[in-house]
Write an enzyme that holds these catalytic residues in place. Structure first.
Site, short mmCIF file in Angstrom:
data_model
loop_
_atom_site.label_atom_id
_atom_site.label_comp_id
_atom_site.label_asym_id
_atom_site.label_seq_id
_atom_site.Cartn_x
_atom_site.Cartn_y
_atom_site.Cartn_z
N SER C 268 -31.00 5.50 20.81
CA SER C 268 -31.69 4.68 19.82
C SER C 268 -33.05 5.32 19.57
O SER C 268 -33.71 5.77 20.51
CB SER C 268 -31.86 3.27 20.40
OG SER C 268 -32.88 2.58 19.72
N ARG C 307 13.99 -9.24 -2.79
CA ARG C 307 12.66 -8.59 -2.78
C ARG C 307 11.61 -9.68 -2.85
O ARG C 307 11.67 -10.56 -3.72
CB ARG C 307 12.47 -7.62 -3.96
CG ARG C 307 11.07 -6.89 -3.87
CD ARG C 307 11.06 -5.56 -4.62
NE ARG C 307 12.29 -4.86 -4.36
CZ ARG C 307 13.16 -4.48 -5.30
NH1 ARG C 307 12.86 -4.65 -6.56
NH2 ARG C 307 14.29 -3.91 -4.96
#
Lengths: 439, 439, 439, 439
Positions: C268, C307
């Site tokens: 950091s 489908r």
């Protein structure tokens, strides 16, 4: 949920969503419908009286209802038949007049939800009060703020508790809004037109809502499941917030951290030294299924035409468990918070673990005034690296670096975590103020 | 989401949550922070001006940011470095002053959400208007009400549309509430104390919120993810409601039902007769992932200490997709509703399919006045059974039954679905009134 | 997934599921179909050659396909049209002969999955090797076994790594089984009957599978989505296992525990002391969406008739992301494990933290031989309580208790964690053996 | 699950996961452990005999266990204490020797799962047999194949049933594999090292597995939850497949389609004409929660160190409900399939609804030989448009078009759906063959 549900969820929550509670809620719906229809002149007043009188759950056998209800896949259909039998005579024809099973199940779901929400809110209130007390007491107790589980900069335990508090208030507000605005009677008849009530449909609907002190919907909501999905969402949010608190407690209670412990920590018979954070653990165990059930409720928004073939029927059990488990999570966090033992000394000691590194942000900012940000960061970075090697603390390493430009810098106070708390205490005050205002 | 996302989601929604949109939102957050800090006297005004000037997404390369951001697992960290480079000089030290990456990502998430929500709401408004027009036009158009996908009793297509309308209004309200009340800046610094801002933390926070016209939180919300979870929940609810509409359209558009069709129905090259309800299908395809993403956001409530190791980082992509897909669902339903062709004649014809059985509820109620409910139901049941065998309609079979007690009963009008609509039209009016009031 | 996906997922995984990869996979399916049909005498051999030649993704524009595909809500439909145009002449009529869009999309999904699974498996192998090395090296390195995050009894770091190893092998096996047994071509034509291929359907199906080296299904699986759902489930299981490893690393890397650290720990800028376990964090961030996507795939099992209208179309994006994110998780854990720095001294030091309590189970068992279980537990419990007060260790407190009956008991060796490892080392050997056998 | 669970799930499934069943399974685990330890010389043989004798669930009170178990948040801890009391004397010290609560709960979970899986598999077998009979009987029964819920081309009801059959076989195989390969004893002691068993740990583990006829794991799997997650996944897949069948039945049973009906269709008292597909509906209602529970189990893979604080405890209820509801779904589909009434005439009549359009694919292919694909499609498209206007069928319109080039084309047989079934019948045979082979 079964008896073993009590491992995680207190009995009153299980009771509030039990089959018995559902039967009573369905009977309450039938009774209110009868009263409303009597008032509207749809059925005779005596019939309503008879229906109300028989509207007691103990007169009905949940097991028989379940078995007979298989053919319709809902519990209201056999209950109506049983209620008609109980009422008997001509009045029997007035039972459930013009309604459909879904009207009764949905309205009952609202009643069950209201009763359960009251219990959940009571536990949230308990939790909020306990957490507020922690925030107040520890407003200025320094501890390590941890990001990605690494010590970052100091904070106070009060601010951590204040964060918990605000989240509980938010969860509470979300549930209260559902309770106050979104719980409504359902009455639509066979397909949502109240066909069998002729012209008196809207009047009966209005009176029905008044009887049960539930909202009157604009149109029947039999296939608009927003109310249920929103309730599921609010429960999942509440449970999720609670579990964040539980997780923090569990992490702080780790053997190597030991900053808090649950007063009623569960012991282990073969390992008598363990002080398990059992209440927090229970909160986490409770929150998991709530998410799953809320998913079921959200997926159930997709309903076919005027009554869904499966999605609607799946809601009841999911809603019951979501309510009960959220209650379990709230009760567990209330218990954990009320009995939380906080070790301020250990918090302080843990802040020393990094030998000053936990204050490196502060040092960088202090040096940056003179050296610029990049150089300051480099010097502190080097000092930290040396500190990790040498075992000396950050202050010593900086003092040994002539380039650090420490003239006029009070290193000792710079490295005192108790004086690097930023706005922590102010934020605590803000949270407590909001708590007090929220009633 | 990729370019293929456009198969389901219109480009503006994809754009609103694209990497570029996120970069711009992060830069907007940095610019607003700089302005707020300049106003509060934390950084020089010229530095703020320089930062604001460089706050344009086109100056930055998303791909490079992504690669460099891997080490921190967030995009703000490399962006801050790049922005410092762009700004240069002393002003560079004022970039991101006292903030942490999460402050910027979280505030950017709020900006991205606000922009996306505006788009979603616009589509919901389009959908509401189209659906309201359907409700009005077909207020009294009889059609079969279908429960468990079986014809039950008549309703009107207007009432079906009115139900859709109310649900859209509810979804809209839920999203508006989030937008108006729950979108807030996040600013906490390294661990939520605003340590680096000393005493000026709360002032900077206030000004920061003012700059961005976002709410000011009571305390930093870095690990209180209620806002995000609630947004996820509201999106899932909205998407779920939309998909109910899409499902109804798909079911009504079935070859065997043919009561509606989408104007822009997708054709098939080898099967040129097909009129696929593609918009409704797209709405359904969009809604599915929203639920999954909302789950991720809800599970992310469980965050460790002052920054979560994983749960926080997972939110961004989930939020982006939840926003975009909800937009896709809303746009699809708006499209489906605006172009919906309604075949009132076919609705009427389908009501004839059951040879009167769809009115059996009405007949039972009519006969029950004289015969009592049970006997009436038995007689109608028998007549239906005979009708199914004989091919004659319910009226004929009842007329042939001397026990039916039809004296004085006008069978013909009893079996006219157009006169058995209950309160359907009144409910339509109520929904339209609510729509008009809601603005 | 967007460019920012690289924050968590290495580029090759993103590439393997990119729009370009899908286009190529669809073209591969068309090419294989053409070859199969030529072999079966359904289309001319020259047509097949032309189709194969044009089957290169770079000839097609994903963005244009997406836009044109909106009307059909799938990408194969516009691709087939574009491919016909590319091929031109009479051969164009042979493109996609007798197939439907879903045949191509589903078969492409299998190809995309196979390619992605190879990448995932390679990372799992890397991870397994790295973890196996840890298990071997630390076979006998004592550390605290922790239950409910409390130190319980000693274990070895090798056993912890062995547990990780076995879980990786299980995940790998699950994915390999899918790859080897469940990836199959889909070919059914308009509705699953291969109607347009007349009697040559089964022959074409067989040759199509042979061309692509995929399994030949018993019947077309257009609406039997088991394969996809099982793949989703196997990915979720793999991701979940990986995240358990990441979580352990994160917990062990905590400032207060410091038993391991990631070599490439993310730093950091303002807090240069932090060593964030970023790879493990990335694994966790990756695993979250996999669960959400697997849910979408599981819910998609419910498909209408021949489908589905929505459920099928929602699969593609969910599958792509599930594959890529699982890859991201595997790569992250491989990275974390390969560079894991293990601090055996700190492990030992942490075992001392409880002043012997971590061995209380052993002491109870040792004393129970003489005193019985209950009395032994009581004596140890009392000693632990005194130890917590006095600051003396468990051994001292026991020695001071005349009832403890320590005659002949070697307290010192009883309280040595290195000699209370049970079968830990044997279990490590078993895991390593299984690893070697598994190839 | 409560008594009302019977609305959806037959009693035997509820019984198999009841608290009583869990208590018995835990006792079976304790008894097997005692036998194994006696055989290994760890405890006296008489102690084992005493423990086995007391291992009957009826001796213990689930409600009391639940209440006492709250402190440990698991049911095994109080059960062990109660069992020690029942056994009494010195033998009491041999109860649960060297084990931890999780060993017992996890092993019990495997026993409960095995028993439940047998029930589930029996119902799947029933369903498979019923569906296979439908496939055989209706091998050549023409019906409309429907994609996106629009009639596409003809298929046979046999092929639809064959698709169902294959999916059931796949689900069955998935569950059988779990049952045969993945159900294993868990035995690790306090933290997975079997510390208290000294050198006899592996021997006891081996004998324990042999006693219960469960697999012996390579290492204890206390925090490797793959087995449970895989079981959850396999259940979700099975439930999902079943619900696809239920959905097809519900759609085919629609009033407007009426191609099938459930023999035991639920009736409605006020709407006696309705034939609700209640079994299929129940299957759908059952499948929904399975997905939610499988999610909980998958998320539970993330476990901390040597025992998770919450994730582990959440598994039991989720697993129980996933097992029971999958059983409910299987039983419902078996019931629906066994009693399914198929109306082949109506199927044929529905095929006529489109006036030949359902064969347009065939006509396009037939004309394409002469005219090329594009021109053929255009001519058929025009004819369909005219047909929709005129009410004449496709054949008539084509015959009226001189450009259609119908010389030598037998329009009548081209438009006969019974001769355009492609490989439907062959696929049915393949599925039936696979069914027979699968035993």
């Amino acid at each position: 949920m079964t008896t073993f549900g009590q491992l995680f969820v207190p009995a009153p929550f299980l009771e509030a969503v039990s089959d018995g509670a559902w039967v009573q809620a369905m009977l309450d719906a039938e009774a209110a419908l009868a009263r409303a229809e009597a008032d509207a002149g749809v059925i005779p007043a005596e019939a309503a009286t008879a229906i109300v009188e028989k509207g007691r759950a103990e007169l009905f056998d949940a097991s028989a209802l379940a078995e007979e209800g298989r053919a319709a896949a809902n519990p209201a259909e056999p209950l109506v038949r049983a209620l008609r039998k109980e009422v008997g005579g001509e009045a029997a024809d007035s039972v459930h007049y013009g309604a459909t099973s879904q009207d009764i199940v949905d309205t009952a779901a609202m009643l069950v939800s209201r009763r359960s929400l009251e219990l959940v809110l009571a536990e949230l209130n308990r939790a909020a009060a306990a957490v507020a007390a922690l925030a107040e007491t520890h407003r200025s107790t320094p501890m390590a703020g941890r990001t990605l589980l690494q010590q970052a900069v100091p904070t106070t335990f009060g601010l951590k508790a204040a964060g918990w508090l605000v989240s509980i208030l938010e969860a509470r507000e979300g549930l209260e809004r559902i309770r106050d605005e979104r719980l409504a009677v359902q009455l639509g008849g066979a397909a949502g037109t109240l066909s069998a009530l002729g012209e008196r449909g809207p009047e009966v609907l209005r009176l029905f809502a008044r009887e049960l002190v539930l909202a009157e919907p604009v149109v029947p909501w039999h296939t608009d499941r927003t109310r249920i999905a929103q309730l599921g969402g609010a429960l999942a949010t509440a449970a999720g917030l609670l579990v964040k608190i539980g997780l923090d407690v569990i992490l702080l209670a780790q053997t190597e951290v030991s900053e808090v412990r649950e007063a009623a920590g569960g012991a282990s018979s073969t390992m008598p030294h363990k002080q398990n954070p059992v209440a927090s653990l229970r909160a986490r165990a409770c929150a998991r299924p709530v998410d799953g059930h809320a998913s079921v409720l959200s997926a159930a928004l997709e309903q076919e035409h005027e009554r869904a073939a499966g999605a609607w029927q799946a809601e009841g059990p999911a809603l019951s468990e979501a309510l009960a488990y959220t209650g379990g999570a709230a009760a567990a966090i209330a218990e954990a918070a009320e009995g939380l033992e906080v070790d301020a000394e250990r918090m302080r000691a843990n802040l020393e673990l990094t030998q000053g590194a936990v204050l490196s942000e502060r040092v960088v900012f202090a040096l940056a005034d003179q050296l610029g940000r990049d150089k300051a960061a480099a010097i502190v970075g080097d000092a930290l690296a040396r500190s990790a090697q040498s075992g000396r603390d950050l202050g010593e390493e900086l003092a040994a670096d002539p380039e650090a430009g420490l003239d006029g810098v009070d290193l000792a106070s710079l490295l005192d975590p108790a004086t690097y708390l930023g706005s922590a205490e102010i934020f605590v005050d803000r949270a407590l103020e909001r708590f007090r205002e929220s009633g």
